[in-house]
Design a protein around this motif. Structure first.
Motif, short mmCIF file in Angstrom:
data_model
loop_
_atom_site.label_atom_id
_atom_site.label_comp_id
_atom_site.label_asym_id
_atom_site.label_seq_id
_atom_site.Cartn_x
_atom_site.Cartn_y
_atom_site.Cartn_z
N PHE A 53 6.55 -8.65 9.81
CA PHE A 53 6.23 -8.76 8.49
C PHE A 53 6.22 -7.63 7.67
CE2 PHE A 53 4.28 -12.76 10.31
CZ PHE A 53 5.10 -13.64 9.49
N ASN A 74 11.55 -14.22 11.30
CA ASN A 74 12.13 -15.39 11.76
C ASN A 74 13.31 -14.94 12.64
OD1 ASN A 74 13.31 -14.16 9.49
ND2 ASN A 74 14.07 -15.95 8.63
N PHE A 82 -1.92 -17.28 13.75
CA PHE A 82 -2.72 -16.42 12.87
C PHE A 82 -4.28 -16.74 13.15
CE2 PHE A 82 1.34 -17.06 11.05
CZ PHE A 82 1.35 -15.98 10.01
N ALA A 86 -3.19 -21.21 10.44
CA ALA A 86 -2.29 -21.45 9.37
C ALA A 86 -1.28 -22.80 9.90
CB ALA A 86 -1.39 -20.22 9.13
N PHE A 88 0.01 -26.58 9.35
CA PHE A 88 0.52 -27.12 8.16
C PHE A 88 -0.42 -28.59 7.90
CE2 PHE A 88 4.32 -25.15 9.99
CZ PHE A 88 4.35 -23.80 9.20
N MET A 91 1.31 -31.96 7.51
CA MET A 91 2.25 -32.41 8.60
C MET A 91 1.12 -32.94 9.88
SD MET A 91 5.14 -29.50 9.03
CE MET A 91 5.78 -28.75 7.75
N PHE A 99 7.68 -27.61 14.41
CA PHE A 99 8.16 -27.08 13.41
C PHE A 99 9.40 -26.26 13.57
CE2 PHE A 99 8.56 -24.23 9.93
CZ PHE A 99 8.98 -24.91 8.86
N ARG A 147 2.18 -24.75 18.85
CA ARG A 147 2.99 -24.57 17.81
C ARG A 147 4.06 -23.24 18.14
NH1 ARG A 147 1.78 -23.83 11.59
NH2 ARG A 147 1.10 -21.81 12.59
N ASP B 289 -2.42 -21.38 1.08
CA ASP B 289 -2.54 -20.15 2.05
C ASP B 289 -1.34 -19.35 2.37
OD1 ASP B 289 -3.62 -18.44 3.87
OD2 ASP B 289 -3.90 -19.93 5.67
N ASN B 291 -0.71 -17.51 4.57
CA ASN B 291 -0.22 -17.44 5.98
C ASN B 291 0.60 -18.34 6.37
OD1 ASN B 291 -1.89 -15.20 6.61
ND2 ASN B 291 -3.82 -16.44 7.33
N GLN B 292 0.47 -19.83 5.79
CA GLN B 292 1.42 -20.88 6.10
C GLN B 292 2.92 -20.53 5.59
OE1 GLN B 292 0.11 -24.67 4.89
NE2 GLN B 292 -1.74 -24.23 6.00
N GLU B 294 3.91 -17.41 5.94
CA GLU B 294 4.41 -16.67 6.96
C GLU B 294 4.30 -17.22 8.19
OE1 GLU B 294 1.51 -13.24 6.89
OE2 GLU B 294 2.53 -12.33 5.26
N ALA B 295 3.60 -18.22 8.63
CA ALA B 295 3.79 -18.94 9.76
C ALA B 295 5.09 -19.61 9.94
CB ALA B 295 2.68 -19.91 9.95
N ALA B 296 5.40 -20.13 8.80
CA ALA B 296 6.67 -20.99 8.86
C ALA B 296 7.99 -19.92 9.03
CB ALA B 296 6.84 -21.54 7.43
N ARG B 297 7.91 -18.65 8.37
CA ARG B 297 8.87 -17.69 8.36
C ARG B 297 8.81 -17.25 10.20
NH1 ARG B 297 8.20 -12.53 5.32
NH2 ARG B 297 10.42 -11.74 5.82
N VAL B 310 7.05 -26.48 3.42
CA VAL B 310 5.62 -26.09 3.09
C VAL B 310 5.37 -25.95 1.83
CG1 VAL B 310 4.14 -24.34 3.77
CG2 VAL B 310 5.80 -25.11 5.47
#
Lengths: 369, 396
Positions: A53, A74, A82, A86, A88, A91, A99, A147, B289, B291-292, B294-297, B310
């Motif tokens: 990040f 990614n 986290f 975090a 979703f 979902m 995911f 996850r 949030d 973080n969501q 970032e989490a997906a990324r 998201v």
């Protein structure tokens, strides 16, 4: 099998603030490594640099020997859990877990199958079609782990994921995370300010303070042979006796303190005249009953008065105070009658020189160097 | 009643009375009554032919009354002359003078003729006039009978006539569907333009930059909508800034006629309603949030999938609210199509306005307005269905 993570002289600056200073270490593949430190010490910054990040201001992050510069989160073989998980919320549980597979273009049936396997692993077999908001805190924690594991990362990064759980659950989840790590062989990098978590789960710990990694070592090493005053006080409890080194020889140092002359192990090369402190763990202190012979008496003895006794369960915390000294804590096992320890009563506390360690006072050491 | 007591306990008597009175006035006075009145008006119609006939008959009767009055006055004067002659040849000029004084516009020649006439002639004249009055009275009686029939026919009646009119009027129906379609288009364009802005404002922009951007978005709205729309007219008209520039650059040989068709109207409306789309979306994305994302990324998602899986699902209530507001405003807009629209891009609101103000047909105007309202409500329900949000989500 997990990959190793190498931090090669990594520094991270945000404007004038240096969040991480010259971090240089290698986390071995398949290792459970914890960064332990108070909030704001830079441990999360390290995690974010490994996950991609943020890019370090200086130095290199290598995973499996490969430089990660320019690769976004990614594109790295890492997965991050986290602090607030975090997940979703819109979902279902299985969609959350799958995911990462969805992203990789894996078909729905295969995703579902893999999600169910992971749900078995985390003992949530029948919860696939629930919403994550319907799960308890511990269950959510497990879903977050599943996850992250679903994408089969080489390195799993965990940012204080247990901090929202209550004590019992936290202890249970520690064991569970440890078991998952052993089963999968993935390299775990765990961030925590809780020394209990770090000590119980980790293969090795890196203790951090103000952006600097102060000591890296196995839990028992960090606990019983701290290299710095910060490590000594942050990891576990310690009674400090600040003073000045009077004589140093044969691996021991004698300090002049407000509690008198005290002797302790000197591993850090203290010399006479140095500002230093002696640290002794509460469980290494003894309550002396006056029956000791000259031969069996410990190296250091202090005459103190009882302040109070706190019952912790299996042991008690005995708070005592010397004539001019500060309050000390002594852990006594709760296997005898302690009713005699009324406040104000005079007691003698003793500890062996081998049980105590003399460490330089941080500011003074820096000045001397 | 428990709810009322609860209110009183929590907010006190004055506040409770204020809240209930406010809600009541709002609900009944602002929502229920106007709509009911409009609905009633829209279902009422009177046969326009019968109304015209009533007016025509009334005018005819009025004319007859005027004729009778005149004839009666003339008879009175003739009789005066006659009795004067019979009484012994009085000065004929005195009567004539009086008549002239009384009515300077009455034909003096007639009086002079009468003065010269013999009593027999005068009597004959009077008889003719009396016969004419009798004829007029008979005519009036006949008119009254006819009027009663016509008035009965012109009585306002309940029926779907006004709605049938919209179905049968090809032009207005076409304008109606074009208005709906163009409003959908405005809504869609607004959504496409505003979603990235809202996302950037809520999640990507650093604090200061976000504040500046927000200010930049709001400042144009301090200017009156009419002025803003005229600014677009200056840009888009045939001799406008853009065309001048294109002509000068030699890109086009003759000005582009932006205002033909609905292009200019759609551009103008998209601009006019941007804020109503940006803010609801911004508000929902702001609560996501970070973080969501970032989490997906971190799990490997490319940017578009992060939005698709998201951000957009989270922003759905905001998107629905933005779409509803933009659509309602666009469909109900009057100034923008009036100013920016060419001759071929009439908006349905203009049709409604014309029905009320120029056609003076409140029934028809209400029917048009009510049709638009119902269509808008159907649109809201469709959006809520499409985005799977309920009223509670929107109220948030």
């Amino acid at each position: 099998m997990g990959m190793d993570v190498e931090l090669d002289r990594v520094t991270m600056r945000f404007g004038d603030f240096t969040a991480v200073r010259n971090a240089d270490l290698t986390i071995r593949s398949g290792e459970f490594f914890s960064f332990l430190g108070p909030s704001g010490c830079g441990k999360t910054t390290i995690l974010r640099m490994v996950s991609g990040f943020i890019e370090p201001s200086e130095g290199f992050v290598r995973i499996g020997g490969r430089d990660m510069a320019g690769l976004g989160p990614n594109k790295r073989p890492t997965a991050l859990i986290f602090q607030n998980l975090a997940l979703f919320p819109l979902m279902k549980v299985w969609e959350n877990i799958a995911f990462g597979l969805e992203v990789r273009g894996i078909g729905k049936a295969a995703r579902r199958k893999r999600a169910e396997e992971l749900l078995d692993l985390i003992a949530l077999t029948d919860q696939a079609d629930k919403l994550v908001t319907e799960l308890s805190g511990g269950q959510r924690q497990r879903v977050a782990t599943a996850r992250a594991l679903a994408v089969e990362p080489e390195v799993l990064l965990l940012d204080e994921p247990l901090s929202a759980l209550d004590l019992k659950l936290r202890q249970h989840m520690r064991a569970e995370l440890r078991a998952i790590q052993k089963k999968t062989g993935v390299t775990f990098i765990y961030i925590t300010h809780d020394q209990g978590e770090a000590l119980t789960m980790s293969d090795r710990i890196g203790v951090m303070s103000q952006g600097v990694i102060e000591q890296v070592g196995a839990p028992e090493e960090v606990y019983s042979r701290p290299h710095t005053a910060f490590v000594a006080t942050f990891v576990g409890e310690n009674n400090p006796f600040p003073g000045r080194v009077d004589e140093a020889r044969e691996g021991y140092a004698v300090l002049e303190t407000s509690h008198g002359r005290l002797r302790a192990v000197n591993r850090e090369g203290l010399r006479a005249g140095d500002e230093a402190s002696i640290f002794v763990r509460p469980e290494r202190c003894q309550l002396l009953d006056g029956a000791e012979t000259a031969g069996s008496a410990p190296d250091n003895t202090l005459l103190t008065a009882v302040e109070r006794v706190d019952l912790e369960g299996a042991y008690v915390n005995l708070f005592v105070r010397g004539d001019q000294g500060r309050s000390l804590i002594v852990h006594l096992t709760n296997d005898r009658d302690l009713t005699g320890l009324a406040p104000g009563r005079q007691v003698t506390i003793g500890f062996a020189a081998d049980a105590a360690v003399a460490l330089p006072t941080p500011g003074a050491a820096a000045a001397a160097a | 009643m428990g709810a009322v007591q609860d209110f009183v306990r929590r907010y006190g008597g004055v506040m409770t009375a204020y809240i209930f009175a406010g809600c009541g006035i709002w609900m009944i006075g602002m929502i229920v009554l106007p709509q009911l009145l409009m609905l009633e008006k829209s279902l009422t119609y009177s046969d326009p032919a019968a109304s015209a006939q009533v007016a025509q008959i009334q005018a005819r009767t009025d004319g007859l009354f005027v004729q009778i009055t005149r004839a009666e006055r003339d008879i009175a004067r003739l009789q005066d002359r006659l009795s004067a002659i019979e009484a012994g040849e009085a000065d004929p000029a005195a009567g004539s003078g009086a008549a002239t004084l009384l009515n300077p516009f009455a034909s003096p020649s007639q009086a002079e003729d009468a003065a010269a006439a013999t009593p027999e002639e005068l009597r004959a004249e009077i008889e003719t006039l009396q016969a004419r009055i009798a004829e007029a009275r008979a005519q009036i009686a006949a008119n009254d009978a006819e009027l009663a029939d016509s008035q009965a026919a012109a009585q306002p009646q309940y029926g779907l006539y006004n709605y049938e009119e919209l179905v049968e009027n090809d032009l207005n129906r076409a304008i109606f569907f074009k208005t709906i379609w163009a409003s959908v288009l405005v809504t869609f364009v607004c959504l496409v333009v505003c979603y990235p802005i809202a996302f950037y404002l809520a999640k990507a922009a650093p604090g200061e930059q976000a504040a500046l951007l927000m200010l930049g978005l709001i400042v144009p709205y301090w200017i009156n909508e009419i002025l803003r729309t005229f600014a677009w007219l200056m840009l888009l008209s045939d001799g406008g800034v853009i065309n001048d520039l294109l002509l000068w650059l030699g890109v086009v040989a003759e000005p582009i006629r932006w205002r033909d068709g609905s292009g200019a109207v759609i551009v103008g409306m998209t601009y006019a309603y941007i804020l109503f789309m940006v803010f609801p979306i911004y508000n929902t994305i702001d609560t996501l949030d970070k973080n969501q994302i970032e989490a997906a990324r971190d799990l490997g998602a490319p940017w578009w999938r992060i939005h698709w899986r998201v951000v957009i699902p989270h922003a759905k209530p905001g998107i629905a609210v933005g779409c509803i507001m933009t659509f309602m405003l666009a469909a109900g807009s009057y100034a923008v199509p009036l100013i920016l629209g060419g001759t071929t891009s009439k908006w349905f609101t203009e049709v409604i306005y014309d029905a009320f103000n120029e056609g003076n047909d409140w029934g028809l105007g209400s029917a048009y307005a009510f049709t638009l309202l119902v269509t808008c409500i159907l649109f809201i329900l469709a959006m809520m269905r499409l985005f799977k949000v309920n009223l509670q989500d929107i109220a948030k």
